[in-house]
Design an enzyme around this catalytic site. Sequence first.
Site, PDB file in Angstrom:
ATOM      1  N   CYS A 447      23.655  18.278  -8.156  1.00 50.42           N
ATOM      2  CA  CYS A 447      23.713  19.334  -9.182  1.00 50.42           C
ATOM      3  C   CYS A 447      24.837  19.061 -10.172  1.00 50.42           C
ATOM      4  O   CYS A 447      24.599  18.633 -11.292  1.00 50.42           O
ATOM      5  CB  CYS A 447      23.896  20.689  -8.510  1.00 50.42           C
ATOM      6  SG  CYS A 447      22.508  21.190  -7.475  1.00 50.42           S
ATOM      7  N   GLU A 449      28.180  17.848  -8.804  1.00 48.69           N
ATOM      8  CA  GLU A 449      29.270  17.243  -8.066  1.00 48.69           C
ATOM      9  C   GLU A 449      29.686  15.921  -8.703  1.00 48.69           C
ATOM     10  O   GLU A 449      28.841  15.126  -9.102  1.00 48.69           O
ATOM     11  CB  GLU A 449      28.860  17.025  -6.612  1.00 48.69           C
ATOM     12  CG  GLU A 449      28.399  18.288  -5.896  1.00 48.69           C
ATOM     13  CD  GLU A 449      26.895  18.447  -5.875  1.00 48.69           C
ATOM     14  OE1 GLU A 449      26.302  18.599  -6.972  1.00 48.69           O
ATOM     15  OE2 GLU A 449      26.311  18.409  -4.783  1.00 48.69           O
TER      16      GLU A 449
END
Length: 804
Positions: A447, A449
């Site tokens: 997502c 990170e």
Amino acid sequence: MMTMDALRTDPAAAFPEDLWHHTQPVERLARIRERLLTNTRQIDVERARLTTESYRATEGQPMPLRRAHMLLHLTRHLSIVMDEDELIVGNRSLLPRMGVIAPEGAVDWIDRELDILPTRPQDQFDIQPEQIRELREEIFPYWRGQTLEDTVAARVPAFIQAAVRGRAFSLNQTDHAQGHILPDVAEWLRLGIGGLRRKVHAAQQRQDVQPPEQQIFYEASLIALQAAQEFILRYADLARAQETNDPQRRVELDQIAATCAWIAEDPPRDFREGLQFIWFLFVLLQIESNASSFSPGRFDQYLLPYLERDLEAGRLTLAEAQILLESLWLKFNEIVLLRSSSSARYFAGFPIGFNIVLGGQLPDGRDATNLLSYMCLRAQADLGLTQPNLSIRIHHHSPQNFLMAAAAVIGRGSGMPQVFNDEVIIPGQMQRGIDPRDARDYAVVGCVELSTPGKALGWSDASMFNMTRVLELTLFGGRDPQTGTLIGLPTPALDELETFAQLEAAYDRQLAHFIDLMVRGCNIVDSIHAEMLPSPFLSLVIDDCIARGVDVTAGGARYNFSGVQGVQIANVADSLAAVRQAIFEEGWLTAVELLDTLRSDYADREVLRQRLLNRVPKYGNDDEAVDQFNRRWANRYCHLVEQHHNIRGGIYQPGFYTVSAHVPMGAHVGATPDGRHAGDPLADGGLSPSAGLDRRGPTAVLRSVSKPDLRLASNGTLLNMKFLPSFFEGHDALEKFVDLLRGFCALEIPHVQFNVVSSQMLREAQAHPERFRYLVVRVAGYSAYFTELDRDLQNEIIRRTEFQ
């Protein structure tokens, strides 16, 4: 036709502005897309069957060898197929979007949900009675008591499990093997399977005497490479054997066969072979681990030389290259992850996390945008699908044309690309000990990170920490307000405190207590992964694993982190501002009254609730009266987290993002002093304001968000913003949006993403889902089909503030 030199100098010239508003896929790709979206999701039992066969055959062997032999058995025997329109081939299951069962991770929750998979609220799959019978009678009995899930349950101490049950934090990665990582795609392309085999042999020969663990590692590595080679060769044979009456398709099949035969041993020579070899890498990673968020990273950097050579030599036209690229884009949509009902609420809508990031900087700091960056934006505009999870990196000197193109694609409404800010992320990565060259090469996992391609195991989804729940427990003296059960430390409750400073001190103690428990639990899970689920194939594409002879799960990577997310700072800041103003400053509410009101969920106190909602400053409006709590407690959470070390020799990194967990995590938090009802969702995203309470426009939101030291949040942050489609109409509108992006960059906020859709359209989609099958929305760090989300999450997205 533009020359290659012209395309290098001005790649945007090949993509005029009006193109972005009228793109669509060519016919063959449109057919594949339609099949993807209308295909019924089914359960795959084949991997479970074959994995069980392999584990039975290798009992008594060291686990790395068992895992390598499992991969070899799977690649030899999994059913394979080739779609009639495909130019890029390969998958981990017979049909697209199948729910694959990996029994080594878990069987108990799967067994409990077999009968409800077609009807459960989120992420449904069809399953046949014969499949249920086989799983329950022939497969699951072998695994009882020896899965990852079973071992975690047995080894995590009761006091940590009590904190998890008390909803203070979650322990993730407890039912599947390792994912959430950026493999070294550039080295995979450069060396090929034969080159990696030679690298393993060379590492073996550098030491005269090797510990048994190293010998086992290298043996497992060679078996994994054999598995990769045999799998690719099966597709060469399949292409040759495919029957067709279409002469053009025969040429394509022969080309596929030749490509697969070559890359089964040797590095790819051109763009087509590079695309195909990249896809096989990710299919093989999925077969081995059945996990989410294996991310391709800086795709436009490592694949650009192959594209340029083909264009310069006349082997491909730009249009042909675009079709091949979009063929790969479609393949990224064929894989989804089967999750439990609980997990599916935290990760709703099948976010598999093939994150591709474009732009950014070169090692010397120059802008990295190139022709392939624009082609990837074009692929997203053409297809509008949820994968890959497309991102861009921007900085002070990002080209205006690139940002205009990205803005136009964002305006198309798929929620992509999301935007990452080099000006804060690169210094934050260096602050964590990352070499400056590696820091400039950062990419995005899953997502939002942040990690280093091919050099790090960031374990970036280790836990979600419910900061709002911990504040609730603090207000009630460490006890659950409904049951009275002591979950946290026995600190004084709000009605026993004399000053606001004492409340903050109690909150600080509770945070430190629960963060310590979270880290201890995460380290146990981490150690079990290394013991039970080593990843021989993944370790081949993570730097230093081969040189050290150490599996990636055991600390073989150059950089080793663990990442934990704070959820949700907006509710914490708004609640603390309300308590301070109402009780300790203005005195129009007592502590006893507030606690009683929260226990009753504002029963018969709607006037008070409205006062707390509307008469107390709210985060997201550039108001220091509340933003000070966002800054203080975001920074404090980061400092508490970064003090801890993991078992692989690295530190814990804090982040602020929720995926879709703000909905189920909110369901287990009672009423809060910010006016939120018990069970309502927490604020979305990670740094986003509470829905509807950011009332002073997008610039005020950005200013509020920028106030913590977000270099500390080196695991990643998430900011959601929602705009009406009219915001993007016309050249001037796009320029204004680019101005907003440059302001975001100057404010040193790590991340922002955009939903471009009206609430009215979303309500229509709820009422008539069959008419909105293609409607894609941004959830939190990923995009999903709106009609595939459960009603609670749909409603939360509708409630988000719309900017005009």
